[in-house]
Structures are given as C-alpha cells and as structure tokens.
Design a protein around this motif. Structure first.
Motif, PDB file in Angstrom:
ATOM      1  N   ALA A   1      10.289  -3.267  -8.506  1.00  0.00           N
ATOM      2  CA  ALA A   1      10.947  -1.963  -8.416  1.00  0.00           C
ATOM      3  C   ALA A   1      12.175  -1.979  -7.503  1.00  0.00           C
ATOM      4  O   ALA A   1      12.763  -0.937  -7.261  1.00  0.00           O
ATOM      5  N   ASP A   2      12.530  -3.158  -6.996  1.00  0.00           N
ATOM      6  CA  ASP A   2      13.635  -3.270  -6.040  1.00  0.00           C
ATOM      7  C   ASP A   2      13.445  -2.278  -4.890  1.00  0.00           C
ATOM      8  O   ASP A   2      14.337  -1.506  -4.548  1.00  0.00           O
ATOM      9  N   ALA A   3      12.253  -2.308  -4.322  1.00  0.00           N
ATOM     10  CA  ALA A   3      11.869  -1.370  -3.264  1.00  0.00           C
ATOM     11  C   ALA A   3      11.707  -2.093  -1.932  1.00  0.00           C
ATOM     12  O   ALA A   3      11.562  -3.310  -1.885  1.00  0.00           O
ATOM     13  N   GLU A   4      11.700  -1.324  -0.870  1.00  0.00           N
ATOM     14  CA  GLU A   4      11.396  -1.868   0.448  1.00  0.00           C
ATOM     15  C   GLU A   4       9.986  -1.456   0.833  1.00  0.00           C
ATOM     16  O   GLU A   4       9.454  -0.465   0.324  1.00  0.00           O
ATOM     17  N   LEU A   5       9.388  -2.233   1.707  1.00  0.00           N
ATOM     18  CA  LEU A   5       8.040  -1.956   2.188  1.00  0.00           C
ATOM     19  C   LEU A   5       8.081  -1.582   3.655  1.00  0.00           C
ATOM     20  O   LEU A   5       8.823  -2.187   4.441  1.00  0.00           O
ATOM     21  N   VAL A   6       7.269  -0.609   4.029  1.00  0.00           N
ATOM     22  CA  VAL A   6       7.048  -0.289   5.430  1.00  0.00           C
ATOM     23  C   VAL A   6       5.563  -0.497   5.673  1.00  0.00           C
ATOM     24  O   VAL A   6       4.727   0.252   5.161  1.00  0.00           O
ATOM     25  N   LEU A   7       5.237  -1.542   6.418  1.00  0.00           N
ATOM     26  CA  LEU A   7       3.848  -1.845   6.743  1.00  0.00           C
ATOM     27  C   LEU A   7       3.447  -0.988   7.931  1.00  0.00           C
ATOM     28  O   LEU A   7       4.164  -0.938   8.931  1.00  0.00           O
ATOM     29  N   VAL A   8       2.307  -0.305   7.825  1.00  0.00           N
ATOM     30  CA  VAL A   8       1.860   0.575   8.903  1.00  0.00           C
ATOM     31  C   VAL A   8       0.430   0.258   9.298  1.00  0.00           C
ATOM     32  O   VAL A   8      -0.372  -0.217   8.487  1.00  0.00           O
ATOM     33  N   HIS A   9       0.131   0.517  10.560  1.00  0.00           N
ATOM     34  CA  HIS A   9      -1.226   0.408  11.085  1.00  0.00           C
ATOM     35  C   HIS A   9      -1.415   1.603  12.007  1.00  0.00           C
ATOM     36  O   HIS A   9      -0.556   1.870  12.853  1.00  0.00           O
ATOM     37  N   ALA A  10      -2.508   2.328  11.857  1.00  0.00           N
ATOM     38  CA  ALA A  10      -2.757   3.514  12.678  1.00  0.00           C
ATOM     39  C   ALA A  10      -3.755   3.223  13.786  1.00  0.00           C
ATOM     40  O   ALA A  10      -4.823   2.665  13.542  1.00  0.00           O
ATOM     41  N   VAL A  11      -3.383   3.618  14.987  1.00  0.00           N
ATOM     42  CA  VAL A  11      -4.259   3.543  16.158  1.00  0.00           C
ATOM     43  C   VAL A  11      -4.673   4.973  16.472  1.00  0.00           C
ATOM     44  O   VAL A  11      -3.822   5.835  16.682  1.00  0.00           O
TER      45      VAL A  11
END
Length: 146
Positions: free
Chosen positions: A27-37
């Motif tokens: 999809a020619d997309a960017e990823l934002v990896l998240v982790h919740a504390v």
C-alpha cells in the motif's frame, strides 16, 4: 497511508510485524509501531513474596520504569526487523485499548494492526482481549493477526 501496529514483544508477535510490513509495502504506507505502558497496573511489593496470597489479584509486579524499558526494547527490536518501509516507534501511556485507539486517531492512521493471543477463557475474562476491545473502540479499521 499510515498503519499503527501494536507491539508487545511476546512470542508470536513477529507474525503481526510480518503482516504489517507486507501490507505497508503493498500500500506504499508507513508504519508506526506502538507499545502501551499502563502505570495503573504496575505495582512494586514491599518485601518478599511468601505465598500466592501475596500476589493474588495483581496483574504484574513491575515498576513503571521497568515496563517502560521493556516496552522501549520491544519497539527497538521490532523496528530493527522492518525493512523496505518507513517506520517510527512510539511508547504510549494508559490502558492499551484507549492509548492505541486515541493515538491512531491523533495521527490520522488508516488502520490498526494488532495480534491476538489464544488466551484461555479464564485468562481472557480476567485480562480481557486488547484486540477485541480495539475492534469495539477504534474509529479506524482494525486488523487482527493470529
């Protein structure tokens, strides 16, 4: 396009990352990896654990700082595995369902990608399922990877 990818660093989470990278590449997309504390569930006990009653009802025995370190390490490891697509990382604070869905809305994400662990019925009753709760709460599409 932008996809938010929930990362927990647990075994099996590589399937989520593999799927997200493949989708982002297509999809020619960017990823934002998240982790919740979630600071509200971390508690440090005074003194040694004598028996099961000392820890009854507690989800985790970990300081917030340790949880932040663990989350940052999980994000760093996951980001290092991503090739061929733009990737960012973000450590979030609060209950995972709320933090992830609110963040996705803030960054105008096109979707959320999350894993689903096979919890027992008892574990799911006590801990809940972040994936199921995200499906109900998020204002963007949620893809669950098993």
């Amino acid at each position: 396009m932008k996809f938010v990818v929930a990362v927990d660093g647990k075994p099996g989470s590589d399937r989520v990352l593999d799927y997200a990278v493949e989708l982002a590449g297509t999809a020619d997309a960017e990823l934002v990896l998240v982790h919740a504390v979630d600071p509200s569930v971390y508690e440090v006990m005074d003194g040694p654990v004598r028996d099961a009653s000392d820890v009854e009802g507690r989800l985790l025995l970990e300081s917030t700082e340790d949880a932040e370190d663990r989350g940052a390490e999980a994000l760093e490891r996951a980001a290092a595995e991503v090739e061929g697509v733009a990737v960012e990382t973000e450590l979030l604070y609060g209950p995972p369902t709320e933090a992830i869905s609110e963040f996705a809305e803030e960054v105008s994400a096109d979707g959320i990608i999350v894993g689903h662990r096979d919890l027992s019925k008892e574990q799911e009753r006590v801990l809940g399922s972040v994936a199921k709760q995200l499906i109900e709460r998020a204002s963007v599409p949620v893809t669950v990877v098993r």
